[in-house]
Scaffold this motif. Structure first.
Motif, PDB file in Angstrom:
ATOM      1  N   UNK A  13       3.059   7.014  14.438  1.00 31.11           N
ATOM      2  CA  UNK A  13       1.946   6.399  13.708  1.00 31.11           C
ATOM      3  C   UNK A  13       2.388   6.152  12.275  1.00 31.11           C
ATOM      4  N   UNK A  14       2.140   4.929  11.800  1.00 25.58           N
ATOM      5  CA  UNK A  14       2.469   4.580  10.420  1.00 25.58           C
ATOM      6  C   UNK A  14       1.213   4.078   9.721  1.00 25.58           C
ATOM      7  N   UNK A  15       1.027   4.529   8.493  1.00 22.45           N
ATOM      8  CA  UNK A  15      -0.158   4.196   7.709  1.00 22.45           C
ATOM      9  C   UNK A  15       0.296   3.624   6.369  1.00 22.45           C
ATOM     10  N   UNK A  16      -0.218   2.441   6.046  1.00 22.29           N
ATOM     11  CA  UNK A  16       0.088   1.818   4.754  1.00 22.29           C
ATOM     12  C   UNK A  16      -1.195   1.227   4.183  1.00 22.29           C
ATOM     13  N   UNK A  17      -1.191   0.987   2.886  1.00 17.32           N
ATOM     14  CA  UNK A  17      -2.305   0.269   2.260  1.00 17.32           C
ATOM     15  C   UNK A  17      -2.210  -1.204   2.635  1.00 17.32           C
ATOM     16  N   UNK A  18      -3.342  -1.917   2.723  1.00 17.46           N
ATOM     17  CA  UNK A  18      -3.279  -3.353   3.055  1.00 17.46           C
ATOM     18  C   UNK A  18      -2.367  -4.147   2.125  1.00 17.46           C
ATOM     19  N   UNK A  19      -2.317  -3.767   0.864  1.00 17.52           N
ATOM     20  CA  UNK A  19      -1.460  -4.490  -0.083  1.00 17.52           C
ATOM     21  C   UNK A  19       0.027  -4.303   0.202  1.00 17.52           C
ATOM     22  N   UNK A  20       0.360  -3.283   1.009  1.00 12.86           N
ATOM     23  CA  UNK A  20       1.761  -2.997   1.324  1.00 12.86           C
ATOM     24  C   UNK A  20       2.137  -3.403   2.750  1.00 12.86           C
ATOM     25  N   UNK A  21       1.224  -4.065   3.456  1.00 11.21           N
ATOM     26  CA  UNK A  21       1.482  -4.393   4.862  1.00 11.21           C
ATOM     27  C   UNK A  21       2.679  -5.325   5.015  1.00 11.21           C
ATOM     28  N   UNK A  22       2.793  -6.295   4.116  1.00 13.24           N
ATOM     29  CA  UNK A  22       3.905  -7.244   4.220  1.00 13.24           C
ATOM     30  C   UNK A  22       5.233  -6.564   3.922  1.00 13.24           C
ATOM     31  N   UNK A  23       5.282  -5.750   2.895  1.00  9.36           N
ATOM     32  CA  UNK A  23       6.537  -5.115   2.490  1.00  9.36           C
ATOM     33  C   UNK A  23       6.991  -4.041   3.468  1.00  9.36           C
ATOM     34  N   UNK A  24       6.052  -3.237   3.968  1.00  7.84           N
ATOM     35  CA  UNK A  24       6.419  -2.088   4.799  1.00  7.84           C
ATOM     36  C   UNK A  24       6.433  -2.413   6.297  1.00  7.84           C
ATOM     37  N   UNK A  25       5.520  -3.290   6.732  1.00  6.40           N
ATOM     38  CA  UNK A  25       5.392  -3.567   8.166  1.00  6.40           C
ATOM     39  C   UNK A  25       5.724  -5.004   8.535  1.00  6.40           C
ATOM     40  N   UNK A  26       6.111  -5.802   7.547  1.00  2.61           N
ATOM     41  CA  UNK A  26       6.393  -7.226   7.775  1.00  2.61           C
ATOM     42  C   UNK A  26       5.197  -7.916   8.420  1.00  2.61           C
ATOM     43  N   UNK A  27       4.031  -7.585   7.910  1.00  2.74           N
ATOM     44  CA  UNK A  27       2.785  -8.082   8.489  1.00  2.74           C
ATOM     45  C   UNK A  27       1.966  -8.776   7.407  1.00  2.74           C
ATOM     46  N   UNK A  28       1.670 -10.052   7.605  1.00  3.66           N
ATOM     47  CA  UNK A  28       0.863 -10.813   6.645  1.00  3.66           C
ATOM     48  C   UNK A  28      -0.593 -10.784   7.090  1.00  3.66           C
ATOM     49  N   UNK A  29      -1.420 -10.164   6.281  1.00  2.00           N
ATOM     50  CA  UNK A  29      -2.837 -10.051   6.624  1.00  2.00           C
ATOM     51  C   UNK A  29      -3.592 -11.290   6.155  1.00  2.00           C
ATOM     52  N   UNK A  30      -4.572 -11.751   6.942  1.00  2.00           N
ATOM     53  CA  UNK A  30      -5.422 -12.848   6.461  1.00  2.00           C
ATOM     54  C   UNK A  30      -6.263 -12.398   5.280  1.00  2.00           C
ATOM     55  N   UNK A  31      -6.763 -13.344   4.522  1.00  2.00           N
ATOM     56  CA  UNK A  31      -7.545 -13.018   3.324  1.00  2.00           C
ATOM     57  C   UNK A  31      -8.910 -12.480   3.715  1.00  2.00           C
TER      58      UNK A  31
END
Length: 340
Positions: free
Chosen positions: A115-133
């Protein structure tokens, strides 16, 4: 959030479930986390890729070395290597805080989980995941699960509680990124549910492994989410409009219930037919027959104009100016004259 955490902890204990909160091992950066994982478990679970990208031999080695749950953290990510037990609820904190991000109530019939937990602002950097606005209300939660042989288990029910610092939030929607996908979908469209338990805590059920993040839905985003029953309506939004009746349904509602031609509007004002008998002045023959003291043996079967049992219609209930009734009365009168 802490108050909600304690309330859920008490509820779990009352059901015989052990509530576990493993201490985090704080490390300076991601490379230090990878080194620690390699030394302890022999393999490093990928952060930005699904666990299936790890070779099968490495996954098998990883599972065999997980004897107890371990939580490693930096200032931007928390990674938990979990030994799954059916009678445990494991709490994992958000990065750089002591507040819980998630409580894993039921990870399903599996041996281990990453299980990995990150802040939404770090999703791209840590999980390579771009969140919608959107307005996000929880941490991003990435869950991978394995069987005892290291094979990846995706389609197994899962239950957990997402936490938010907004204690006034009544409705939270959840986005899912299924099986490593980068395309977000609302959890309700994937067979999942979100239910508010206590202020700041929302219970989430899902049918398969995903990456999850909670957000604040609104009534103008053009999406069916939150507790809406229709697109941007129902639930905590404005009521959904009632469907407009179709033309066929509106016309059928105004048509008469019994088939047949419509009554002639002028029938109420038209004068009686000359051939119809007068109810106020009966014919002489009918008076004579009704006043005669002697009757033939068959006279009790002789119809009389006033004998209702022989009338096919209820003359008291039918209107006097009905054309059909006038014809019936004429026929009865003629029969009476013939038989008398």
């Amino acid at each position: 959030v802490s108050a909600g955490w304690l309330e859920l902890q008490s509820a779990s204990c009352s059901r015989g479930i052990r509530f576990v909160r493993r201490p985090k091992v704080i490390l300076p950066d991601r490379s230090a986390v990878a080194s620690r994982l390699k030394n302890q478990f022999g393999a490093v679970p990928p952060a930005a890729q699904p666990l299936s990208s790890l070779p099968a031999s490495d996954r098998a080695l990883l599972v065999s070395r997980i004897n107890v749950s371990t939580v490693l953290a930096t200032t931007t990510i928390v990674q938990a290597i979990i030994k799954v037990a059916s009678n445990e609820s494991l709490s994992v904190d958000a990065p750089n805080t002591t507040e819980p991000a998630v409580v894993l109530s039921d990870l399903g019939n599996v041996a281990a989980a990453v299980v990995q937990v990150v802040a939404p602002s770090q999703a791209a950097a840590e999980l390579n995941l771009t969140l919608p606005t959107k307005t996000y209300a929880s941490s991003v939660l990435k869950i991978d699960r394995m069987a005892s042989d290291g094979s990846v288990v995706s389609h197994e029910p899962i239950v957990f509680t997402l936490y938010t610092t907004d204690l006034s939030l009544q409705v939270m929607a959840v986005l899912v990124f299924s099986d490593g996908s980068t395309q977000a979908q609302d959890i309700r469209n994937q067979g999942g549910t979100v239910t508010r338990l206590v202020p700041g805590a929302f219970n989430v059920t899902m049918t398969h492994t995903s990456t999850f993040v909670g957000y604040v839905p609104n009534c103008t985003d053009g999406e069916l989410n939150g507790d809406e029953t229709g697109l941007d309506c129902g639930g905590s939004c404005q009521p959904c409009p009632s469907p407009s009746p179709s033309p066929s349904s509106s016309s059928s509602s105004t048509s008469p219930s019994s088939p047949g031609p419509s009554p002639n509007p002028s029938s109420n004002t038209s004068s009686p037919s000359p051939s119809s008998p007068s109810t106020s002045s009966p014919s002489p023959s009918s008076n004579t027959s009704s006043s005669s003291p002697s009757q033939s043996p068959d006279s009790k079967f002789s119809p009389s104009p006033n004998s209702s049992p022989l009338l096919p219609l209820d003359t008291a209930a039918a209107p006097a100016n009905s054309p059909g009734l006038a014809i019936v009365l004429v026929v009865v009168l003629l029969l009476s004259l013939l038989l008398s």
